[in-house]
Design an enzyme around this catalytic site. Structure first.
Site, PDB file in Angstrom:
ATOM      1  N   TYR A 110      35.902  37.408  -9.270  1.00 39.93           N
ATOM      2  CA  TYR A 110      34.847  37.794  -8.336  1.00 39.93           C
ATOM      3  C   TYR A 110      33.733  36.760  -8.476  1.00 39.93           C
ATOM      4  O   TYR A 110      32.906  36.821  -9.379  1.00 39.93           O
ATOM      5  CB  TYR A 110      34.343  39.207  -8.635  1.00 39.93           C
ATOM      6  CG  TYR A 110      33.193  39.658  -7.755  1.00 39.93           C
ATOM      7  CD1 TYR A 110      33.183  39.377  -6.387  1.00 39.93           C
ATOM      8  CD2 TYR A 110      32.114  40.344  -8.291  1.00 39.93           C
ATOM      9  CE1 TYR A 110      32.138  39.779  -5.581  1.00 39.93           C
ATOM     10  CE2 TYR A 110      31.053  40.754  -7.488  1.00 39.93           C
ATOM     11  CZ  TYR A 110      31.074  40.467  -6.143  1.00 39.93           C
ATOM     12  OH  TYR A 110      30.024  40.866  -5.337  1.00 39.93           O
ATOM     13  N   ASP A 154      37.991  37.846  -4.678  1.00 40.67           N
ATOM     14  CA  ASP A 154      36.902  37.572  -3.760  1.00 40.67           C
ATOM     15  C   ASP A 154      36.192  36.338  -4.298  1.00 40.67           C
ATOM     16  O   ASP A 154      35.384  36.434  -5.220  1.00 40.67           O
ATOM     17  CB  ASP A 154      35.958  38.785  -3.696  1.00 40.67           C
ATOM     18  CG  ASP A 154      34.727  38.509  -2.850  1.00 40.67           C
ATOM     19  OD1 ASP A 154      34.668  37.435  -2.211  1.00 40.67           O
ATOM     20  OD2 ASP A 154      33.817  39.358  -2.839  1.00 40.67           O
ATOM     21  N   ASN A 156      34.310  34.382  -2.422  1.00 38.87           N
ATOM     22  CA  ASN A 156      33.020  34.298  -1.729  1.00 38.87           C
ATOM     23  C   ASN A 156      32.733  32.952  -1.076  1.00 38.87           C
ATOM     24  O   ASN A 156      31.569  32.591  -0.866  1.00 38.87           O
ATOM     25  CB  ASN A 156      31.883  34.694  -2.679  1.00 38.87           C
ATOM     26  CG  ASN A 156      31.435  36.130  -2.438  1.00 38.87           C
ATOM     27  OD1 ASN A 156      31.292  36.559  -1.299  1.00 38.87           O
ATOM     28  ND2 ASN A 156      31.226  36.877  -3.514  1.00 38.87           N
ATOM     29  N   ASP A 257      33.618  46.244   2.982  1.00 45.84           N
ATOM     30  CA  ASP A 257      33.491  45.214   4.011  1.00 45.84           C
ATOM     31  C   ASP A 257      34.585  44.150   3.884  1.00 45.84           C
ATOM     32  O   ASP A 257      34.734  43.300   4.767  1.00 45.84           O
ATOM     33  CB  ASP A 257      32.101  44.576   4.017  1.00 45.84           C
ATOM     34  CG  ASP A 257      31.585  44.218   2.632  1.00 45.84           C
ATOM     35  OD1 ASP A 257      32.296  44.461   1.637  1.00 45.84           O
ATOM     36  OD2 ASP A 257      30.455  43.692   2.537  1.00 45.84           O
ATOM     37  N   HIS A 258      35.355  44.198   2.806  1.00 40.51           N
ATOM     38  CA  HIS A 258      36.539  43.355   2.637  1.00 40.51           C
ATOM     39  C   HIS A 258      37.793  44.195   2.900  1.00 40.51           C
ATOM     40  O   HIS A 258      37.755  45.426   2.782  1.00 40.51           O
ATOM     41  CB  HIS A 258      36.632  42.821   1.208  1.00 40.51           C
ATOM     42  CG  HIS A 258      35.517  41.912   0.815  1.00 40.51           C
ATOM     43  ND1 HIS A 258      35.671  40.555   0.666  1.00 40.51           N
ATOM     44  CD2 HIS A 258      34.217  42.177   0.495  1.00 40.51           C
ATOM     45  CE1 HIS A 258      34.520  40.013   0.289  1.00 40.51           C
ATOM     46  NE2 HIS A 258      33.626  40.980   0.173  1.00 40.51           N
TER      47      HIS A 258
END
Length: 268
Positions: A110, A154, A156, A257-258
């Site tokens: 993450y 994730d 990002n 939201d993912h």
């Protein structure tokens, strides 16, 4: 034998455990990697996972923020919970398991979001993000005849032009700025990682895994970004049989939201 790995930024595992249970019931990945679990280790909902057949659990969490976890239907050996940028913020977990006659090391990441301003002089969160990506250069796609590596999570960053809804409009938006995307791709290539989501999808086709909560109608506007990634060592890439992005999960009740991404392999 078919084998699958799913990755999902769940944005609070305890709050969205019903969605996780739905994913596991409907798609039954062999391994599930979660990010942004927002859960200290002693409060992780292990019993709920075991009840639905995911008896092997590894986590690296903290109260209220960040956190990663990997659950599986086969034994897992914890390899490392790496600390990045000299900050203890629960953003990495690696495990090892057997699949297809190989010892597979699976990294669950993450990466920091980086705040709103893409300027390291005024935004320490952005400086942290770039430093984190730089330190990821040490994570290599190690493999040989008897071993392989996978990296998911994730991350990002949406590295390619068609990983965002508008390359031109997002060039100065954190997650798609040139300093991020260039360092990100350089890090991936230095580690000899294969971007499995782009392996069979041309770079000029759109791929999204995230849609902002701020959008009134995320599906109609479709202003997405590919922030979630699945990479592997070169010896696993020929075994990939498909990547599925479960975009419909963005419309589930009280969603993250993912959305989940599932990679499927044919492992002898």
């Amino acid at each position: 034998m078919p084998f699958s790995i799913a990755t999902w930024n769940i944005n609070s595992v305890r709050l969205r455990m019903p969605l996780v249970e739905r994913l596991l019931a409907e798609y039954a990945p062999d391994v599930l990697c979660l990010q942004e679990t927002k859960c200290p280790d002693d409060q992780f909902p292990s019993a709920a996972f075991r009840k639905i057949g995911y008896e092997h659990i590894a986590f690296h969490g903290q109260k209220g923020y960040h956190g990663v976890a990997t659950v599986a239907r086969r034994p897992l050996e914890i390899v490392e919970k790496r600390r990045f940028c000299e900050i203890d913020d629960s953003r990495h977990l690696s495990v090892r398991f057997d699949a297809g006659g190989k010892k597979v090391v699976l990294h669950n990441f993450y990466v920091p979001a980086g705040g709103d301003e893409p300027d390291v002089e005024i935004n320490p969160k952005f400086r942290h993000k770039l430093g984190f990506v730089s330190e990821m250069n040490a994570i290599r796609a190690d493999h040989d005849e008897n071993s392989a590596s996978v990296l998911v999570g994730d991350l990002n960053i949406a590295p390619l032009e068609h990983d965002v809804w508008s390359h031109k409009q997002l060039l100065n938006v954190v997650s798609h700025t040139p300093v991020e995307t260039e360092n990100f791709e350089a890090m991936r290539k230095a580690g000899e990682w294969v971007d499995l989501m782009r392996l069979n999808v041309p770079d000029d086709q759109k791929i999204y895994t995230w849609w902002s909560y701020r959008a009134k109608d995320w599906e109609t506007s479709n202003r997405g970004r590919r922030l979630d990634h699945v990479w592997s060592s070169a010896n696993l890439a020929p075994r990939l049989t498909g990547i599925e992005i479960l975009s419909a999960a963005r419309g589930w009740e009280r969603p993250s939201d993912h959305v989940p991404v599932i990679a499927r392999f044919d492992l002898d």
